[in-house]
Design an enzyme around this catalytic site. Sequence first.
Site, PDB file in Angstrom:
ATOM      1  N   GLU A 262     -11.674   1.050 -31.376  1.00 45.55           N
ATOM      2  CA  GLU A 262     -13.091   0.705 -31.432  1.00 45.55           C
ATOM      3  C   GLU A 262     -13.960   1.969 -31.428  1.00 45.55           C
ATOM      4  OE1 GLU A 262     -14.725  -2.275 -31.821  1.00 45.55           O
ATOM      5  OE2 GLU A 262     -16.522  -1.026 -31.838  1.00 45.55           O
ATOM      6  N   THR A 311     -16.862  -4.342 -36.970  1.00 44.39           N
ATOM      7  CA  THR A 311     -15.448  -4.572 -36.683  1.00 44.39           C
ATOM      8  C   THR A 311     -14.822  -5.552 -37.676  1.00 44.39           C
ATOM      9  OG1 THR A 311     -15.469  -4.048 -34.337  1.00 44.39           O
ATOM     10  CG2 THR A 311     -13.895  -5.687 -35.019  1.00 44.39           C
ATOM     11  N   HIS A 428     -16.899   0.624 -26.735  1.00 46.64           N
ATOM     12  CA  HIS A 428     -17.904  -0.056 -27.559  1.00 46.64           C
ATOM     13  C   HIS A 428     -19.297   0.369 -27.112  1.00 46.64           C
ATOM     14  CE1 HIS A 428     -20.261  -3.150 -29.530  1.00 46.64           C
ATOM     15  NE2 HIS A 428     -19.192  -3.497 -30.228  1.00 46.64           N
ATOM     16  N   ASP A 487     -12.536   1.991 -36.390  1.00 49.29           N
ATOM     17  CA  ASP A 487     -13.117   0.916 -37.202  1.00 49.29           C
ATOM     18  C   ASP A 487     -14.435   1.296 -37.856  1.00 49.29           C
ATOM     19  OD1 ASP A 487     -14.488   0.788 -34.747  1.00 49.29           O
ATOM     20  OD2 ASP A 487     -14.564  -1.402 -34.706  1.00 49.29           O
ATOM     21  N   HIS A 488     -15.274   2.061 -37.149  1.00 49.93           N
ATOM     22  CA  HIS A 488     -16.575   2.462 -37.697  1.00 49.93           C
ATOM     23  C   HIS A 488     -17.158   3.493 -36.757  1.00 49.93           C
ATOM     24  CE1 HIS A 488     -18.082  -0.160 -34.555  1.00 49.93           C
ATOM     25  NE2 HIS A 488     -17.343  -1.137 -35.047  1.00 49.93           N
TER      26      HIS A 488
HETATM   27  C1  GP9 Z   1     -15.998  -7.930 -30.451  1.00 48.33           C
HETATM   28  C2  GP9 Z   1     -15.605  -6.585 -30.897  1.00 48.33           C
HETATM   29  C3  GP9 Z   1     -16.803  -5.777 -31.321  1.00 48.33           C
HETATM   30  O1  GP9 Z   1     -15.020  -8.851 -30.189  1.00 48.33           O
HETATM   31  O2  GP9 Z   1     -14.544  -6.562 -31.760  1.00 48.33           O
HETATM   32  O3  GP9 Z   1     -17.230  -5.916 -32.624  1.00 48.33           O
HETATM   33  P1  GP9 Z   1     -18.332  -4.906 -33.242  1.00 48.33           P
HETATM   34  O4  GP9 Z   1     -19.592  -5.107 -32.430  1.00 48.33           O
HETATM   35  O5  GP9 Z   1     -17.809  -3.510 -33.076  1.00 48.33           O
HETATM   36  O6  GP9 Z   1     -18.470  -5.282 -34.648  1.00 48.33           O
HETATM   37 MN    MN Z   2     -16.172  -2.322 -33.703  1.00 51.51          MN
END
Ligand code: GP9
Ligand code: MN
Length: 727
Positions: A262, A311, A428, A487-488
């Site tokens: 993440e 994500t 996150h 992921d980003h």
């Molecule tokens: C939520 C998590 C976050 O379950 O995978 O998603 P994001 O906010 O990074 O798109």
């Molecule tokens: Mn994410």
Amino acid sequence: MSLFQKIKETIRENFGFLSIAVVLFWLKTYLAYNIEFSLGVEGVYQHFLLLINPIASTLFIFGLSLFFSNSKSRYRALLVLYFLNSLLLFSNILYYREFSDFITVKTIMGSSAMMNGLGPGVFEMFSWHDIFYWVDFFAVTYLYRKKRSILTQEPQIKKRLAVGTLVTALLIFFANLSLAEIDRPQLLTRTFDRNYIVKYLGVNVYTLYDGVQTAKANSVRASADSSDMAPVLDYVDSHFASPNPATFGQAEGRNVVYIHLESMQQFLIDLEMREESGEVSAVTPFLNELYHSADSYSFSNFFHQTAQGKTSDAELLLDNSLFGLPQGSAFTQLGSDNTFQAGPQILKSLGYSSAVFHGNVGSFWDRDNVYKSMGYDYFFSSETSYTLTPENSLEYGLKDKLFFQESVQYLEQMEQPFYSKFITVSNHFPFPADEMNTVFDIPDTSDDTINGYFNTVHYADEALAEFFQYMKDSGLYDNTVFVLYGDHFGISNSRNRTLAPLIGRNPNLWGDYHNAMVQRVPFIVHVPGIGTGGINDTYGGQVDVLPTVLHLLGIDTKSHIQVGQDLLSKERDDVVVFRNGNVITPEYVSLGTNVYETVTGRNIFVDEELTPELYNEIAAIREAGQQQLYISDQILNGDLLRFYTPANFERVDKSQISYLNSPFQLQADLAEMGIKSTSLISEKDNVSTVPLYQTDAPEFPGNQLVDEPLAESRENEAAAEDTKQQN
Ligand code: GP9
Ligand code: MN
């Protein structure tokens, strides 16, 4: 009659019944929110929004009754609307009891399928207190009957008043929406989760919103036909990059473990920071080790290609080699309906089982529906599979160290080989300070988000190290291929100038070019034992992962519809396109009308070096990027994969998949396999490997308890020592 009396009279005559109905329905909805749904409401602000969110839509819907010409039909219309709205609410209540989710318009349309899903259990879903969801309806019906005799003579309501009521309802709605957007920006444009829309705007608005989205998607889908596949097949055929014979099949038959890192960015790799103590430490020591391992194919110029779907876009890209949508999330907009030919399903025909592990609610990004379309056998999410407490979890779910630890009880039961994905959450945004887990001296910039980031990244890195240690100790490691990807971005463009000095850049020279280059994310394919790895400088992105991994597993992808190219292939075009059409190649970075030299960051456009030849070259690169996006959009929006089946591919049968109780399902499947099972636990004669898992997570049961007496016993020892010395 005074003006005041006149107003009072008008309200009583025209709105008395309506007001009672609105208030009753409002209270009923609020009651249901609190008793029936787990919406994750936190804090006074969210509670307030929950309280007010039924008002606007209830007033609007019931207000429609005012357009009827005489009072009798107005009352009747209101009763009908009251009944229908109660039915919608009540259906959601029943549905939620079974599926922990709200009803979609699609489900309502195909309600027989929904009833089949519920089966004979439908009556067991009623509860005695359900009567409260209907008493109010009987109450308004009673009121109507009492007044019925005098109704017909009442005057016709002025159109103005009826329109005014609807306008008032709309104004309340926009006020509600604005308040919601303050707490959760882009609520409707990104659509994270059905729960969120209900929490902030209510069940009615959610249903309407879902209906509009479904209608939009359906109309595009309906106008597509099999002939639309022709340009797609042409594209895929002419862009196919043959696998590298040296690496093709190198990981054949192995388990696959994807690790979704993440918000991790590439600048973290090998980054060191001077801590307050003066000590220089690596932010991600474990990832660095993997990155430099001879068993890893590591990539230094790998970009995320996500947009608003964050994500979910990353997941879509990775599992399908298709892009997310320019707006919103393809997961929530199309994912549960579309036909996919994703990694887990491709591998199914080779005997792979598959699962996603994620310590958050299953409805986030509509995963609990979308994963079925992609063929995942199991989905371990927070409601069904993990123990969450306020202490061990964060806004997006279970903290990483506990998440990995709690996951292995399921992993060891999975039939091998397996295709699995672990989605982490600790790192996150907004990277909150977590006192229990602050182990890394964070930098001290003016921006707390940036400061916190390095600590949560460091924590996630430690969690990863613990998980890998378990993989080694349990014996799974050697027969697994690990695919780790960021992921980003975690740090957004608006914060990058503050970030710059920490990653060795001058904030004053920071510009669009740097914002683009910092979108690189880690991508490491770790294949224990191969020794042929190394750091690869090819330019690629998330769309290229699936063919890369499948080729390593020895799978021919020639007949698959994937718009990316194998990162290890010698034939690949080194073009990375972002979702907004900007493009990066080893030579040029083309951002809007600007062009930069990739290595130096020199702005060629400004320096007037953009010769006609170069201009054409850049135009061609952009065109290539556009085409890749266009083909991907055609596939997704037209749901074109329903018209095509690749060789050796079995279509997903969603009716065979349920995530309502994946842990139980897994156990049942294991029992059914009996002695034929290839799971780790069966290999170990049914002795669980969970005790092998070592974690230093302070929230882990046992760890805290050990800490206390230890500290105490140290104190006691010190005291004893003191006494000895005094004597
Ligand atoms: C939520 C998590 C976050 O379950 O995978 O998603 P994001 O906010 O990074 O798109
Ligand atoms: Mn994410």
